[in-house]
Design a protein around this motif. Sequence first.
Motif, short mmCIF file in Angstrom:
data_model
loop_
_atom_site.label_atom_id
_atom_site.label_comp_id
_atom_site.label_asym_id
_atom_site.label_seq_id
_atom_site.Cartn_x
_atom_site.Cartn_y
_atom_site.Cartn_z
N GLN A 298 13.28 6.13 -7.26
CA GLN A 298 12.64 4.94 -7.81
C GLN A 298 11.19 5.29 -8.15
O GLN A 298 10.42 5.67 -7.26
N ASP A 299 10.86 5.22 -9.42
CA ASP A 299 9.49 5.52 -9.83
C ASP A 299 8.59 4.33 -9.55
O ASP A 299 8.56 3.37 -10.32
N THR A 300 7.89 4.39 -8.42
CA THR A 300 6.96 3.32 -8.04
C THR A 300 5.54 3.85 -8.17
O THR A 300 5.27 5.03 -7.94
N PRO A 301 4.60 3.00 -8.58
CA PRO A 301 3.23 3.46 -8.76
C PRO A 301 2.60 3.91 -7.44
O PRO A 301 2.90 3.39 -6.37
N VAL A 302 1.72 4.91 -7.55
CA VAL A 302 1.01 5.39 -6.36
C VAL A 302 0.05 4.31 -5.89
O VAL A 302 -0.73 3.76 -6.69
N PRO A 303 0.08 3.94 -4.60
CA PRO A 303 -0.82 2.89 -4.10
C PRO A 303 -2.28 3.26 -4.27
O PRO A 303 -2.65 4.43 -4.23
N GLU A 304 -3.12 2.25 -4.48
CA GLU A 304 -4.56 2.49 -4.63
C GLU A 304 -5.20 2.79 -3.28
O GLU A 304 -4.72 2.36 -2.22
N ALA A 305 -6.30 3.50 -3.33
CA ALA A 305 -7.03 3.85 -2.12
C ALA A 305 -7.66 2.60 -1.50
O ALA A 305 -7.99 1.63 -2.20
N VAL A 306 -7.82 2.62 -0.16
CA VAL A 306 -8.38 1.48 0.57
C VAL A 306 -9.48 1.99 1.50
O VAL A 306 -9.31 3.00 2.20
#
Length: 423
Positions: A298-306
């Motif tokens: 499943q091509d899911t977007p890379v989560p943003e940094a926090v």
Amino acid sequence: MLNKLLKQLRQYDMVAKGDRVICAVSGGADSVALLFGMYLLREKLGITLSAAHFNHRLRGEESDRDEQFVRSFCDRYDIPLEVGSTQVVAGKKGLEAAARDARYAFFATLPGKIATAHTADDNAETVLMHLVRGTGLRGLGGISPVNGNVIRPMLTVTRQEVLAFLEEYCLDFVEDSSNKTDDFLRNRLRHHVMPLLKEENPRLAENLSDMAMELRWDAQALEALDTCQDVSRLREMMPALRSRALYRFLKENGIREPERSHVHALEALVFSEKPSARVNFPGGVTVGRNYDRLEVLQDTPVPEAVVLMPGDRLELPQWGLTVSCEEAREIINTKDIFTVNTASAVMLRSRQAGDSMRLNVGTCTLKKLFIDRKVPAHQRPHIPVLVDEQGVLGVWGIGANVDRLATTLPAVQIRLEPFMKQR
């Protein structure tokens, strides 16, 4: 002909007592023979019989003549008739395919089993068509005797037997003028190739149709194999079994009608030296190697940094985590609790090129660490990495950087827990 018709109906359990059977009738010889044959057998079979005719409006007055013939025939024998009609227009696959799609769409609206008049000759022609275009075992299996609610009880009956049956019962039929042209591949095979082959063997149609039925059974036996995702097992399989297992895997994972090229691409993935290789298929389906296993990715977007500050407790569903950052009360270090010395604000992000950390066995890059632990490539961007301005503090699921561990208080403690959505 009646005996062959009855045998085919019973061999494949095509009908049961109480069934409604709708014969698809064009008005041609084959369909008239089917309808009248089922009419003679209806009481023995215990079925309710009716007919359906579809007017494609492709031949002007001739199409209307065919419809009127079918209406008159059904009236004569008091057979209920359903008639559908539309102006068929050629699509991407051509006029013949568009007509077939329109016809079967009409049949799908009718309650009951649809009986079509495909004969042994039709089946033989279909096998030859598949050979001309290129095929495998499934294509050599020809026409399916049963496909959902569609039954084909005349696949062992030859065209000669149909004509003899019609003559015996003094039954008329109509001729479709388009069948006389060489516009379609089937017609060209019927007019030029089949006669030559029948000179060598008059029983050609029956032999090819019988062969197709046996090969269809072989194909069904192979397709009954369980889906296999284990790369080692797939590599050890005989090619015929492996291709079937891969075909089924594709079909169960979003590829409605896998082609040979799709199976070959997946087979190349199985034998690839890259343990995280992947292949894209139609419909947005991507299959990847997870070392010794095939998986649909499943091509899911890379989560943003926090950014994390002491006192924070954040729910991060994009990471699948709940994260807390606070002053440590005691020194604890596990795969998801990190008590570390920090030089600046802490950030949770994906791995970046050059990231490295030291474990008890030595220092290595995160890329090598993930490879050594057989983390699939498509999963690596989704593994949380804790960093500050001096580098990696730790990796969730692996542990803290030994060089950054706190040995005394005060220190910062970061906890990562699976995110639980509130009901």
